[in-house]
Design an enzyme around this catalytic site. Structure first.
Site, mmCIF file in Angstrom:
data_model
loop_
_atom_site.group_PDB
_atom_site.id
_atom_site.type_symbol
_atom_site.label_atom_id
_atom_site.label_comp_id
_atom_site.label_asym_id
_atom_site.label_seq_id
_atom_site.Cartn_x
_atom_site.Cartn_y
_atom_site.Cartn_z
ATOM 1 N N ARG A 171 0.832 -1.209 0.000
ATOM 2 C CA ARG A 171 0.000 0.000 0.000
ATOM 3 C C ARG A 171 0.859 1.248 0.000
ATOM 4 O O ARG A 171 0.609 2.187 -0.727
ATOM 5 C CB ARG A 171 -0.909 -0.012 1.232
ATOM 6 N N TYR A 172 1.863 1.262 0.855
ATOM 7 C CA TYR A 172 2.741 2.433 0.964
ATOM 8 C C TYR A 172 3.998 2.181 0.130
ATOM 9 O O TYR A 172 4.402 1.029 -0.051
ATOM 10 C CB TYR A 172 3.137 2.654 2.427
ATOM 11 N N ARG A 228 7.112 0.139 2.073
ATOM 12 C CA ARG A 228 6.932 -1.000 2.974
ATOM 13 C C ARG A 228 5.824 -1.915 2.485
ATOM 14 O O ARG A 228 4.883 -1.470 1.830
ATOM 15 C CB ARG A 228 6.660 -0.539 4.403
ATOM 16 N N CYS A 237 -3.999 -18.017 14.380
ATOM 17 C CA CYS A 237 -3.656 -17.224 15.573
ATOM 18 C C CYS A 237 -3.843 -18.110 16.796
ATOM 19 O O CYS A 237 -4.715 -18.972 16.810
ATOM 20 C CB CYS A 237 -4.595 -16.033 15.709
ATOM 21 N N CYS A 295 -9.103 -12.854 18.769
ATOM 22 C CA CYS A 295 -9.482 -11.652 19.510
ATOM 23 C C CYS A 295 -10.805 -11.163 18.920
ATOM 24 O O CYS A 295 -10.924 -11.022 17.698
ATOM 25 C CB CYS A 295 -8.419 -10.569 19.361
ATOM 26 N N CYS A 344 -10.890 -8.392 16.201
ATOM 27 C CA CYS A 344 -9.884 -8.503 15.129
ATOM 28 C C CYS A 344 -10.364 -7.900 13.808
ATOM 29 O O CYS A 344 -11.499 -8.129 13.384
ATOM 30 C CB CYS A 344 -9.540 -9.970 14.926
ATOM 31 N N ARG A 385 -9.284 -8.808 10.997
ATOM 32 C CA ARG A 385 -9.312 -9.868 9.969
ATOM 33 C C ARG A 385 -10.216 -11.031 10.377
ATOM 34 O O ARG A 385 -9.950 -12.184 10.061
ATOM 35 C CB ARG A 385 -7.892 -10.336 9.670
ATOM 36 N N ASP A 417 -11.334 -0.694 14.228
ATOM 37 C CA ASP A 417 -11.768 -0.625 12.830
ATOM 38 C C ASP A 417 -13.248 -0.995 12.692
ATOM 39 O O ASP A 417 -13.807 -1.733 13.502
ATOM 40 C CB ASP A 417 -10.931 -1.588 11.968
ATOM 41 N N ASP A 429 -7.269 4.043 11.243
ATOM 42 C CA ASP A 429 -6.831 3.425 9.989
ATOM 43 C C ASP A 429 -8.017 3.569 9.035
ATOM 44 O O ASP A 429 -9.072 2.956 9.256
ATOM 45 C CB ASP A 429 -6.483 1.950 10.236
ATOM 46 N N LYS A 444 -3.226 5.489 7.745
ATOM 47 C CA LYS A 444 -3.433 5.922 9.139
ATOM 48 C C LYS A 444 -3.446 7.446 9.247
ATOM 49 O O LYS A 444 -2.604 8.115 8.654
ATOM 50 C CB LYS A 444 -2.303 5.381 10.019
HETATM 51 S S1 SF4 Z 1 -5.986 -9.324 16.536
HETATM 52 FE FE1 SF4 Z 1 -6.555 -10.798 14.949
HETATM 53 S S2 SF4 Z 1 -4.636 -11.215 13.828
HETATM 54 FE FE2 SF4 Z 1 -4.102 -10.285 15.808
HETATM 55 S S3 SF4 Z 1 -3.768 -12.023 17.177
HETATM 56 FE FE3 SF4 Z 1 -5.881 -11.371 17.460
HETATM 57 S S4 SF4 Z 1 -7.045 -12.661 16.043
HETATM 58 FE FE4 SF4 Z 1 -4.911 -12.790 15.427
#
Ligand code: SF4
Length: 463
Positions: free
Chosen positions: A175-176, A179, A188, A192, A195, A197, A356, A393, A400
């Site tokens: 994207r940038y 990087r 994972c 979380c 998350c 994703r 997000d 973001d 950001k």
């Molecule tokens: S925030 Fe998402 S990508 Fe990061 S550790 Fe937790 S579940 Fe995994």
């Protein structure tokens, strides 16, 4: 007190997970699943072994102590401190969870529905940080599904950062200009609940194939502007150290790659992963930076502190990227406690992210003003080193944007009227812009060293 008996069953692992755990030195005979009887008597715990290393004035110690010795009493240290054991014994089913956290039959049914869309996965270590008696526990909110993931599930977007749009080869987001983000796996240790994703969780766990890694490295080799490569996921540290070294060592051979960064939540949710083998490997390929994700002071445990210390001693600086979450860390006090605890373990509070706009996270999102108010409540009241940058973001690949409280009350060309953290008002003289004075004629030289005005006169006379 009623005695609880909790069975830890070895979790079914997919093919990709097997590859992550390929170097596991333990065989099944080390863990007799389902045979462990666990008492829930907290009083018997030796406090010095499980007290949190931070200042916890807001809650009585018995409520915030890790419940390792309540739920996992019979697990010997040799297994508890083995990250592969922790990984294999993640809690992934609502029935298992109900053995640790009081859940009514109706709640279990609701959570089963949520977990069908957004699966559940918590390590025994992280589970042991939860106060099971508090439904509003800030650690619980990050790990245990909520029915609101579904009831408010229509709000937000699947991929708010539009990462698919910037994917140049499978797994590589560019994207940038300087990087790239290299996504090695979607696995994972913990899912979380906030998350970004979450959309990936249903894909069943994958690790990039050797051919895909080759394609990513080729792309980076061909793009000389790329000086910073971020290994991300999922969580890249779910890969075996050998597998990681293969990727990192090849990246290091690319001359224009100056920095390698690792984005991981292992120091928080499974700090046992940060072992000597991993740290010795990372030490060989510096500069490597690590970005992690502590959200609450109670995550800063002695185990997490030890993991960070190992990384730092291996020459890996650590930055923290916290996410602002309703009921978890959305107050000045919660953020200040977290950031002070991070500084004590030499982790720099780097970003505080606005959560997000992801489907299934709306119940955890806060108004943007909550973030700026937190920064305002910290700036000046504590060391600048403890104040993270609050950022949004942006959706649609906008990148950001940092947000600050407004300290400028008025501004003219010659002066700013500013308020400080105590609401005192100050007038600050704004230095005038320097206008270059007309240079003397003899300074105006041509490339050959002859003053320009002389050349101009000569040209006019000859005409
Ligand atoms: S925030 Fe998402 S990508 Fe990061 S550790 Fe937790 S579940 Fe995994």
């Amino acid at each position: 007190m009623k005695a609880a008996s909790v069975k830890l069953k070895r979790q079914p692992v997919c093919e990709s997970e097997k590859s992550c755990l390929e170097s596991c030195s333990h065989n099944d005979s080390e863990e007799p699943p389902g045979k462990r009887s666990i008492s829930d008597d907290l009083e018997e715990e030796p406090p010095s072994r499980h007290s949190i290393c931070c200042d916890l004035k807001e809650e009585p110690p018995s409520k915030v102590a890790t419940t390792r010795y309540r739920f996992f009493r019979d697990i010997p240290d040799s297994l508890w401190n083995d990250w592969k054991w922790q990984f294999r014994n993640r809690i992934t089913r609502v029935e298992q969870l109900a053995q640790f956290i009081p859940l009514s039959t109706e709640e279990q049914a609701q959570l089963r529905l949520v977990a069908m869309r957004y699966p559940l996965s918590v390590t025994p270590y992280y589970l042991s940080l939860i106060n099971p008696d508090n439904p509003d526990d800030p650690i619980r909110k990050q790990a245990i599904p909520s029915p609101m993931e579904m009831t408010m599930g229509s709000m937000g977007l699947e991929d708010p950062l539009d990462e698919k749009r910037d994917t140049v080869v499978p797994g590589l987001v560019h994207r940038y200009p300087d990087r790239v983000l290299l996504v090695l796996t979607d696995i994972c240790p913990m899912f979380c609940r906030h998350c970004t994703r979450k959309r990936e969780w249903r894909n069943g766990g994958w690790v990039r194939s050797p051919a895909e890694v080759e394609a990513m490295l080729n792309y980076i080799s061909r793009h000389k502007a790329v000086r910073d490569v971020i290994l991300s996921g999922g969580d890249p540290l779910t890969l075996s150290t050998r597998h990681l070294e293969d990727v990192i060592s090849r990246l290091r051979k690319i001359k224009h790659v100056e920095i390698i960064r690792i984005g991981t939540r292992f120091p928080v949710v499974l700090p046992q992963r940060i072992d000597n083998e991993l740290c010795s490997m990372l030490a060989k390929y510096g500069p490597i930076w690590l970005n992690t994700h502590f959200n609450h002071v109670r995550e800063v445990t002695p185990e997490a502190a030890q993991a960070c210390d190992r990384l730092l001693r291996s020459g890996v600086p650590i930055n923290n990227q916290s996410v602002l979450l309703r009921g978890v860390n959305d107050s000045v006090e919660a953020q200040t406690r977290l950031c002070h605890a991070l500084l004590r373990i030499k982790v720099r509070p780097y970003y505080l992210f606005q959560c997000d706009e992801v489907q299934g996270t709306e119940h955890l999102r806060t108004p943007v003003e909550a973030g700026t108010k937190i920064i305002e409540g910290m700036r000046g009241h504590t060391s600048g080193l403890a104040v993270p940058t609050f950022v949004i973001d942006l959706p649609q690949s906008g990148g950001k944007v940092p947000l600050q409280p407004n300290y400028v009350l008025a501004q003219t060309e010659g002066e700013l009227v500013l308020r400080n953290y105590e609401e005192r008002v100050f007038h600050y003289r704004n230095p005038a812009k320097l206008v270059p004075a007309e240079p003397p004629a003899e300074v105006l030289c041509s490339a050959g060293g002859v003053p320009v005005n002389i050349l101009q006169k000569a040209a006019a006379n000859s005409g």
